[in-house]
Write an enzyme that holds these catalytic residues in place. Structure first.
Site, mmCIF file in Angstrom:
data_model
loop_
_atom_site.group_PDB
_atom_site.id
_atom_site.type_symbol
_atom_site.label_atom_id
_atom_site.label_comp_id
_atom_site.label_asym_id
_atom_site.label_seq_id
_atom_site.Cartn_x
_atom_site.Cartn_y
_atom_site.Cartn_z
ATOM 1 N N SER A 254 37.412 34.276 49.244
ATOM 2 C CA SER A 254 37.741 35.100 50.397
ATOM 3 C C SER A 254 39.251 35.110 50.577
ATOM 4 O O SER A 254 39.985 34.466 49.821
ATOM 5 C CB SER A 254 37.074 34.548 51.663
ATOM 6 O OG SER A 254 37.596 33.258 51.975
ATOM 7 N N LYS A 255 39.724 35.823 51.583
ATOM 8 C CA LYS A 255 41.169 35.912 51.806
ATOM 9 C C LYS A 255 41.789 34.551 52.077
ATOM 10 O O LYS A 255 42.941 34.299 51.710
ATOM 11 C CB LYS A 255 41.467 36.873 52.955
ATOM 12 C CG LYS A 255 41.269 38.333 52.588
ATOM 13 C CD LYS A 255 41.770 39.249 53.684
ATOM 14 C CE LYS A 255 41.651 40.717 53.259
ATOM 15 N NZ LYS A 255 42.133 41.637 54.310
ATOM 16 N N ARG A 256 41.027 33.663 52.705
ATOM 17 C CA ARG A 256 41.606 32.341 52.992
ATOM 18 C C ARG A 256 41.811 31.532 51.713
ATOM 19 O O ARG A 256 42.619 30.607 51.681
ATOM 20 C CB ARG A 256 40.719 31.575 53.971
ATOM 21 C CG ARG A 256 39.359 31.165 53.425
ATOM 22 C CD ARG A 256 38.498 30.537 54.526
ATOM 23 N NE ARG A 256 37.169 30.237 54.054
ATOM 24 C CZ ARG A 256 36.814 29.099 53.481
ATOM 25 N NH1 ARG A 256 37.726 28.158 53.286
ATOM 26 N NH2 ARG A 256 35.567 28.885 53.091
ATOM 27 N N HIS A 257 41.075 31.878 50.648
ATOM 28 C CA HIS A 257 41.261 31.205 49.365
ATOM 29 C C HIS A 257 42.345 31.865 48.523
ATOM 30 O O HIS A 257 42.886 31.256 47.613
ATOM 31 C CB HIS A 257 39.959 31.231 48.552
ATOM 32 C CG HIS A 257 38.802 30.544 49.200
ATOM 33 N ND1 HIS A 257 37.676 31.221 49.600
ATOM 34 C CD2 HIS A 257 38.595 29.240 49.514
ATOM 35 C CE1 HIS A 257 36.814 30.368 50.121
ATOM 36 N NE2 HIS A 257 37.344 29.162 50.091
ATOM 37 N N GLY A 258 42.608 33.140 48.774
ATOM 38 C CA GLY A 258 43.566 33.871 47.941
ATOM 39 C C GLY A 258 43.010 35.152 47.363
ATOM 40 O O GLY A 258 43.551 35.680 46.394
#
Length: 482
Positions: A254-258
């Site tokens: 997800s965006k929090r992972h990159g």
């Protein structure tokens, strides 16, 4: 380049390898798509084949020119050059429809007048009976003479009802499903437009694609496409379904992972393309214990058979650490341009004379930065104007300096005949010895006064790069403000 020790292979189809990357322009080129493109590019270059680019823009409502431009820009930035012209799928809709009608003529497809209400009733019945929903159209073998004349129809593929379908996947191994699990899926919608499933098969065939390397979320689609290929009598490509990328915690990326667009890795995170490609290549593939390798080495070593089945884990910290290596190795002239552009975007426009200073500073700045953002930020003190903005820790270091120390340093520096590293080091070491303290006790408040920060390149580099006039001016300003 291909290793001289191994012959350039051809595909199992007896002709040169052709791979393709086929993104949908409903969004930017995301990091998972970039890895898929990279694997296709590496395999084509490794085998001396061709790497093709197809934009699957059949979803007209969601496809945008901006997304197409971003995909092409991202590919160019990563250095993934393609062979021939970009293929736009929507422009080939007439060809796709022709193939659907050929399947109708051969009896491998049929017109279906099932209504949305009838389909919904079938789906509800399957749920009530707790069985998988499969299309059971009365029109599969029905008499079209009884078809309604005032009602639109779709064209469905007549999938086999018996037997086993098997794919010898280069990554997943041998995978089989029962033929009865394949739906009679739609080839042409009621308005006559082709579906994605039809378009993909036709385009891959017409483009001569020999190897389909893509995410394993498409594995189920491969069996549907296999049914269509066999109905058409076309050669089957080699399949290689690579595992998806997960976050560092094992969860879906997800965006929090990159999970960002490739443009964000360049523009927002300040990464170099060679670092991104090196890192992506290592996700589910590797060459022994080699963590860092050149583009030529990746081409020489890569083989789709060496890609693992397990989901890769994306770790932003590892990517930034790898980027730090490439920053240290990068040519200073190239970094000069990149950092100058970043400084300009933050409101600092460098003169030609200041660019000379920046170029001279890069060897001292590079070891302290992991990204271009950090590199530009680390260089910005060189071009700041008084009054400087001070970090809290820098203020504390100035306030904690022994009384008169900064004034005596100013006077000693002002008395220098030459502004050189040896002369600057001599002044500071003499001051530390005179005060009976280590050099760090002298350097910390002086660094804070000159840069407004508690961390910077070595103090001798700071003084030398700022130059006599700027260094003394900044010291005088701090002394006047105390």
């Amino acid at each position: 380049m291909t290793s001289a020790a191994q012959p350039i292979p051809v595909s199992t189809l007896g002709r040169p390898v052709v791979t393709r990357f086929a993104p949908s322009p409903t969004g930017f080129l995301h990091i998972g798509g970039a890895r898929t493109a990279l694997f296709n590019w590496l395999y084509a270059r490794r085998t001396g084949g061709n790497f093709l680019l197809r934009i699957e823009d059949t979803d007209r409502a969601r496809s945008t020119d901006a997304a197409i431009d971003a995909i092409l820009d991202g590919m160019r930035w990563l250095g993934l050059d393609w062979d021939g012209d970009v293929i736009f799928q929507f422009a080939r809709a007439t060809r796709h429809a022709e193939v659907a009608h050929a399947l109708l003529d051969s009896g491998h497809a049929y017109r279906c007048w099932l209504t949305a209400e009838e389909l919904a009733a079938m789906r509800a019945a399957a749920q009530a009976e707790k069985r998988p929903f499969r299309i059971e159209s009365p029109w599969r073998d029905g008499d079209i003479a009884n078809a309604p004349t005032d009602q639109p129809y779709v064209v469905r593929l007549k999938a086999p009802r018996e037997g086993i379908l098997t794919i010898h996947d280069r990554v997943q191994g041998e995978v089989s499903v029962k033929a009865q699990e394949i739906d009679d899926f739609v080839l042409l919608r009621s308005d006559g437009t082709p579906t994605y499933m039809l378009s993909v098969v036709v385009d891959d065939h017409d483009m001569g694609v020999t190897h389909i390397i893509r995410g394993d979320d498409h594995l189920n689609n491969a069996f549907r496409q296999l049914v269509m290929l066999r109905a058409l009598g076309w050669e089957e490509p080699v399949y290689a379904h690579v595992p998806l990328i997960h976050g560092s915690d094992g969860a879906k990326l997800s965006k929090r992972h990159g999970a960002l667009g490739v443009d964000a890795y360049r523009d927002e995170l300040g990464l170099l393309p060679e670092a991104v490609c090196n890192y992506l290549a290592r996700l589910s593939w590797g060459h022994g214990d080699d963590e860092i390798f050149s583009r030529d080495q990746a081409v020489e070593w890569f083989d789709i058979d060496d890609v693992g089945r397990g989901a890769a884990r994306f770790d932003m910290a590892k990517l930034e650490n790898l980027n730090a290596h490439y920053l240290r190795e990068a040519d200073d002239a190239r970094l000069d341009d990149l950092v100058t552009a970043r400084l300009a975007s933050s409101g600092i426009t460098l003169t030609d004379a200041q660019r000379v200073i920046l170029r001279a500073a890069l060897p001292a700045l590079k070891p302290r930065a992991r990204t271009l953002i950090e590199l530009a930020d680390g260089a910005s003190f060189l071009f700041a104007k008084v009054p400087l903005e001070f970090e809290e820790k820098a203020k504390a270091q100035i306030d904690g300096a022994p009384a008169g120390m900064l004034m005596s340093l100013h006077d000693a520096l002002a008395a220098l005949d030459t502004w050189s590293h040896p002369a600057l080091e001599g002044v500071l070491r003499d001051a530390a010895e005179h005060a009976g303290v280590g050099l760090g006790k002298i350097a910390a408040p002086l660094r804070a006064a000159l840069t407004g920060r508690s961390i910077s390149p070595g103090i001798f580099d700071v003084l030398y790069l700022l130059g006599r006039d700027e260094s003394l001016q900044r010291l005088r300003w701090v002394l006047a403000a105390k």
